[in-house]
Design a protein around this motif. Structure first.
Motif, PDB file in Angstrom:
ATOM      1  N   UNK A   3       0.823  -1.196   0.000  1.00 41.16           N
ATOM      2  CA  UNK A   3       0.000   0.000   0.000  1.00 41.16           C
ATOM      3  C   UNK A   3       0.863   1.254   0.000  1.00 41.16           C
ATOM      4  N   UNK A  60       0.709   3.476   2.118  1.00 43.19           N
ATOM      5  CA  UNK A  60       1.159   3.727   3.488  1.00 43.19           C
ATOM      6  C   UNK A  60       2.354   2.866   3.892  1.00 43.19           C
ATOM      7  N   UNK A  90      -7.070   5.405  10.991  1.00 38.50           N
ATOM      8  CA  UNK A  90      -6.879   6.263   9.814  1.00 38.50           C
ATOM      9  C   UNK A  90      -6.049   5.553   8.750  1.00 38.50           C
ATOM     10  N   UNK A  91      -5.106   4.769   9.186  1.00 40.94           N
ATOM     11  CA  UNK A  91      -4.340   3.960   8.241  1.00 40.94           C
ATOM     12  C   UNK A  91      -5.250   2.920   7.574  1.00 40.94           C
ATOM     13  N   UNK A 149      -7.358   4.620   4.986  1.00 40.55           N
ATOM     14  CA  UNK A 149      -6.617   4.919   3.763  1.00 40.55           C
ATOM     15  C   UNK A 149      -6.532   3.676   2.877  1.00 40.55           C
ATOM     16  N   UNK A 150      -6.335   2.537   3.510  1.00 37.94           N
ATOM     17  CA  UNK A 150      -6.317   1.285   2.755  1.00 37.94           C
ATOM     18  C   UNK A 150      -7.674   1.001   2.115  1.00 37.94           C
ATOM     19  N   UNK A 202      -8.033   3.097  -0.969  1.00 34.56           N
ATOM     20  CA  UNK A 202      -7.261   2.490  -2.071  1.00 34.56           C
ATOM     21  C   UNK A 202      -8.029   1.338  -2.704  1.00 34.56           C
ATOM     22  N   UNK A 203      -8.586   0.476  -1.850  1.00 39.54           N
ATOM     23  CA  UNK A 203      -9.315  -0.682  -2.372  1.00 39.54           C
ATOM     24  C   UNK A 203     -10.561  -0.252  -3.131  1.00 39.54           C
ATOM     25  N   UNK A 255      -5.402  14.640   2.383  1.00 40.64           N
ATOM     26  CA  UNK A 255      -6.600  15.005   3.122  1.00 40.64           C
ATOM     27  C   UNK A 255      -6.512  16.473   3.521  1.00 40.64           C
ATOM     28  N   UNK A 286       2.673  11.321   6.047  1.00 39.89           N
ATOM     29  CA  UNK A 286       1.477  10.477   5.917  1.00 39.89           C
ATOM     30  C   UNK A 286       0.592  10.787   7.123  1.00 39.89           C
ATOM     31  N   UNK A 287      -0.637  11.229   6.867  1.00 41.30           N
ATOM     32  CA  UNK A 287      -1.431  11.888   7.902  1.00 41.30           C
ATOM     33  C   UNK A 287      -1.661  11.111   9.203  1.00 41.30           C
ATOM     34  N   UNK A 288      -1.816   9.762   9.187  1.00 43.02           N
ATOM     35  CA  UNK A 288      -2.016   9.117  10.495  1.00 43.02           C
ATOM     36  C   UNK A 288      -0.852   9.336  11.465  1.00 43.02           C
ATOM     37  N   UNK A 291      -1.390  11.983  14.094  1.00 45.03           N
ATOM     38  CA  UNK A 291      -2.179  11.630  15.279  1.00 45.03           C
ATOM     39  C   UNK A 291      -1.316  10.904  16.306  1.00 45.03           C
ATOM     40  N   UNK A 343      -5.967  20.161   7.652  1.00 44.21           N
ATOM     41  CA  UNK A 343      -4.603  20.091   7.133  1.00 44.21           C
ATOM     42  C   UNK A 343      -4.422  21.247   6.166  1.00 44.21           C
TER      43      UNK A 343
END
Lengths: 150, 150, 150, 150
Positions: free
Chosen positions: B20, B22, C36-37, C40-41, C44-45, C68, D31-33, D36, D75
């Protein structure tokens, strides 16, 4: 179990890291992949604060990468939230384009874990290894010498 | 560089993982600590889908932990966003309370990385190693036998 | 506390995610940045499996980014290791270069958390917003219509 | 786009964070997460260094948890590897068992992002909200007062 004592060489690059809530898993100890992320940060800091190189410039500016080619790690004593662990970086070997690093995590004179990591300098454009620039190699070699006991 | 071919044994536990956004770093390849997180997920899935154990119950219910005591990994070919890599889990060795696992990441018959990981079963209460329960050991040993070539 | 019931619209993009050991913190529940990760996945999917776009190509090939600009999230029911949660993606709004998405995490008909996220399409070269390509916008708009109840 | 200027109140808890390689994605920005996760670390440091509470003791010792019930974040300006960003923590509201916090990320007087986060104190045993202990509430309220401009 016999415990491993560790006293870092006097000039070694050592940083303290507080184990955070977010590092720990439901068993209350550091989830092991976080150690590798912490090690990567330590290496960045070593480049900047010890060797005088701007790591971001090396990568984003000069388009070099330092991917790991080999990693090994012995986990000896787990760490828990709130522990303030010490991380010491030592240089094992300086090759043509590769660099062997040891990172020792210790607290109160006891080794908690020890990693050996081999990284190779490569061009992000050609994706091929490149020799370490002489000035960088010299600084790393000097660091290795001044942190080798005996 | 000579490349390592890899064909998983017929009965080996193999899962596909999409690399991914990420997972990747500014150099566009997987940031290496993510591999270890992916491996941990593979091991969980292997417990559940291959051995028939509920990993969450083992840990939260029975208060067992499976901390890693040793990890080593050779990184051979980097993976990039969108790659669909295969991960195969093999058992190297079943000890009294420890388990040696190999995880091979491969694509198109080429090894991309290979990790060897030793985990020890321990009680989360006493924080001491405990012997693998006979039923679990038997299942792991049977898996090892049916995935050992030759 | 009154609990929020949630039944996803029939055609909505929903994926199951197993909460892993590595998602959870010392309190035994998902450490919130992991959500949040995971989101994001899911996005993508959704691009790949629902809209038919290769997300890696969009970013690495066409040099678009989808940063974002706004996120908000209500956490209602915590999730624990082993829970198999459902995540449903809904489109709130399709702007010129921006996209408003809602992601609902639910289990057994109860909402566990709900996020609203606004992303903007931008060129990675100029670092400026770019209008959504008409074909992509059309697919997103069609998805929005077929997943809007009433 | 009009940019938001930000000057932290004189007594506000502010920490510098170096954006690391590992924070950044293939587009070269954070990467936004990870933000946090960084915020969570800032809150831990604030408890310890500003309020004088040992965060690890509160959680592991006293079995309190501080799960987030609501998060929102705008953001505004992306951050890149090597940027040294400032994070300032402000208290919006002190409720019975809940706490509203704002975290502003800024550099050179410009706001890069702003988050508002509501956390609730709860017992890890009963999993129910508990009132903030009076001594803790007093310290938070005093912090709020001395960092409120005007």
């Amino acid at each position: 179990m016999l415990q491993d004592r560790f006293v870092p060489p006097g000039n070694a690059f050592t940083r303290r890291v507080t184990v955070r809530f977010s590092h720990c898993d439901p068993a209350g100890i550091v989830y092991f992949p976080h150690y590798f992320d912490i090690f990567n940060g330590l290496i960045e800091d070593w480049y900047e604060q010890e060797l005088g190189y701007n790591y971001a410039d090396l990568i984003m500016g000069s388009h070099y990468g330092f991917p790991f080619v080999h990693i090994e790690c012995d986990f000896k004593i787990p760490s828990r939230m709130g522990d303030i662990i010490n991380l010491t970086l030592l240089v094992d070997r300086v090759g043509r384009s590769s660099l062997g690093i040891a990172i020792v995590c210790h607290l109160d004179g006891l080794e908690r874990l020890r990693a050996r990591m081999v990284t190779a300098m490569m061009s992000l454009e050609t994706r091929k290894p490149v020799p370490l620039p002489p000035a960088l190699r010299e600084k790393i070699e000097a660091y290795r010498l001044r942190t080798t006991s005996g």
